[in-house]
Design an enzyme around this catalytic site. Structure first.
Site, PDB file in Angstrom:
ATOM      1  N   ASN A   1     -90.174  11.730  -6.802  1.00 52.32           N
ATOM      2  CA  ASN A   1     -88.757  12.132  -6.899  1.00 52.32           C
ATOM      3  C   ASN A   1     -88.302  12.947  -5.677  1.00 52.32           C
ATOM      4  O   ASN A   1     -87.437  13.810  -5.785  1.00 52.32           O
ATOM      5  CB  ASN A   1     -88.468  12.891  -8.205  1.00 52.32           C
ATOM      6  CG  ASN A   1     -86.980  13.086  -8.514  1.00 52.32           C
ATOM      7  OD1 ASN A   1     -86.605  14.068  -9.138  1.00 52.32           O
ATOM      8  ND2 ASN A   1     -86.128  12.183  -8.080  1.00 52.32           N
TER       9      ASN A   1
ATOM     10  N   CYS B   1     -89.118   7.188  -9.278  1.00 58.32           N
ATOM     11  CA  CYS B   1     -90.207   6.835  -8.370  1.00 58.32           C
ATOM     12  C   CYS B   1     -91.390   7.735  -8.708  1.00 58.32           C
ATOM     13  O   CYS B   1     -91.459   8.275  -9.826  1.00 58.32           O
ATOM     14  CB  CYS B   1     -89.782   6.947  -6.908  1.00 58.32           C
ATOM     15  SG  CYS B   1     -89.273   8.607  -6.399  1.00 58.32           S
TER      16      CYS B   1
ATOM     17  N   ASP C   1     -93.179   2.795  -1.105  1.00 59.39           N
ATOM     18  CA  ASP C   1     -93.255   4.238  -0.912  1.00 59.39           C
ATOM     19  C   ASP C   1     -93.240   4.556   0.589  1.00 59.39           C
ATOM     20  O   ASP C   1     -94.152   4.157   1.315  1.00 59.39           O
ATOM     21  CB  ASP C   1     -94.573   4.715  -1.548  1.00 59.39           C
ATOM     22  CG  ASP C   1     -94.708   6.214  -1.513  1.00 59.39           C
ATOM     23  OD1 ASP C   1     -93.882   6.879  -0.863  1.00 59.39           O
ATOM     24  OD2 ASP C   1     -95.657   6.718  -2.136  1.00 59.39           O
TER      25      ASP C   1
ATOM     26  N   CYS D   1     -88.378  11.008  -2.368  1.00 65.09           N
ATOM     27  CA  CYS D   1     -88.024  10.033  -1.321  1.00 65.09           C
ATOM     28  C   CYS D   1     -87.114   8.931  -1.872  1.00 65.09           C
ATOM     29  O   CYS D   1     -85.914   8.907  -1.606  1.00 65.09           O
ATOM     30  CB  CYS D   1     -89.290   9.405  -0.717  1.00 65.09           C
ATOM     31  SG  CYS D   1     -90.388  10.585   0.095  1.00 65.09           S
ATOM     32  N   ARG D   2     -87.685   8.001  -2.635  1.00 66.52           N
ATOM     33  CA  ARG D   2     -86.925   6.804  -3.026  1.00 66.52           C
ATOM     34  C   ARG D   2     -85.870   7.071  -4.087  1.00 66.52           C
ATOM     35  O   ARG D   2     -84.710   6.668  -3.941  1.00 66.52           O
ATOM     36  CB  ARG D   2     -87.895   5.708  -3.522  1.00 66.52           C
ATOM     37  CG  ARG D   2     -88.780   5.158  -2.432  1.00 66.52           C
ATOM     38  CD  ARG D   2     -89.933   4.370  -2.996  1.00 66.52           C
ATOM     39  NE  ARG D   2     -90.890   5.235  -3.702  1.00 66.52           N
ATOM     40  CZ  ARG D   2     -91.951   4.805  -4.354  1.00 66.52           C
ATOM     41  NH1 ARG D   2     -92.193   3.505  -4.422  1.00 66.52           N
ATOM     42  NH2 ARG D   2     -92.767   5.654  -4.944  1.00 66.52           N
ATOM     43  N   SER D   3     -86.262   7.729  -5.188  1.00 65.37           N
ATOM     44  CA  SER D   3     -85.288   7.843  -6.288  1.00 65.37           C
ATOM     45  C   SER D   3     -84.111   8.770  -5.957  1.00 65.37           C
ATOM     46  O   SER D   3     -82.985   8.468  -6.367  1.00 65.37           O
ATOM     47  CB  SER D   3     -85.959   8.208  -7.615  1.00 65.37           C
ATOM     48  OG  SER D   3     -86.642   9.428  -7.551  1.00 65.37           O
TER      49      SER D   3
END
Ligand code: 4NP
Length: 157
Positions: free
Chosen positions: A10, A7, A120, A12-14
């Protein structure tokens, strides 16, 4: 077989993608190398965002990974590189030496939703992190299902 989630930050999402796929792979007894990275380096060395840690831990994930930026070696080390949104995808494709066959949008593995991007959640609320985690649980199941069907055909991902 190895999978890298990517993401922007690095944090939150990934890391949620990494934690959820690791949880699922371990539950199914599948040996997978799993990591995550950001296209940006602002948060390198940091733990995931507290909201990502909370949502991941509530779902049974280990969330003690540290942020790092994507590096050239990733394009050789990982069979599958999973981008959260179109910006991540384009940024990855710009790398010299990037193998476009290895780079895919996360949503390609989400068989239950029409959403193209994992949005995001950084400026959102906890409900946005929950929605991201729901998406990434489907992505994790989709990746494992794909590998189960095509164990010897990683180049076809
Ligand atoms: P991520 O979220 O890409 O899912 O880790 C973000 C985290 C931090 C920032 C942007 C997105 N930031 O601009 O600092």
């Amino acid at each position: 077989m190895s999978v890298l989630f990517v993401c922007l930050g690095n944090i939150c999402r990934s890391p949620l993608g990494e934690g959820l796929l690791r949880r699922e792979a371990e539950a199914q007894g599948i040996d997978l190398k799993i990591d995550s990275a950001g296209t940006g380096n602002w948060h390198a060395g940091e733990l995931p965002d507290p909201r990502a840690r909370q949502v991941g831990q509530q779902r049974g994930c280990r969330m003690d990974m540290r942020a790092r930026q994507v590096r050239a070696a990733d394009f050789k080390e990982f069979d599958l590189i999973v981008a959260m949104d179109y910006t991540n995808l384009r940024d990855l494709q710009k790398w010299t030496g990037a193998d476009p066959k290895r780079i895919h949008l996360a949503s390609a593995f989400d068989l239950e939703s029409e959403r193209d991007e994992v949005p995001d959640p950084y400026y959102g609320g906890i409900e946005d992190f929950e929605s991201v985690a729901d998406q990434l649980e489907r992505v994790a199941r989709g990746i494992l299902g794909h590998l189960a069907k095509n164990p010897a055909r990683k180049e076809s991902l």
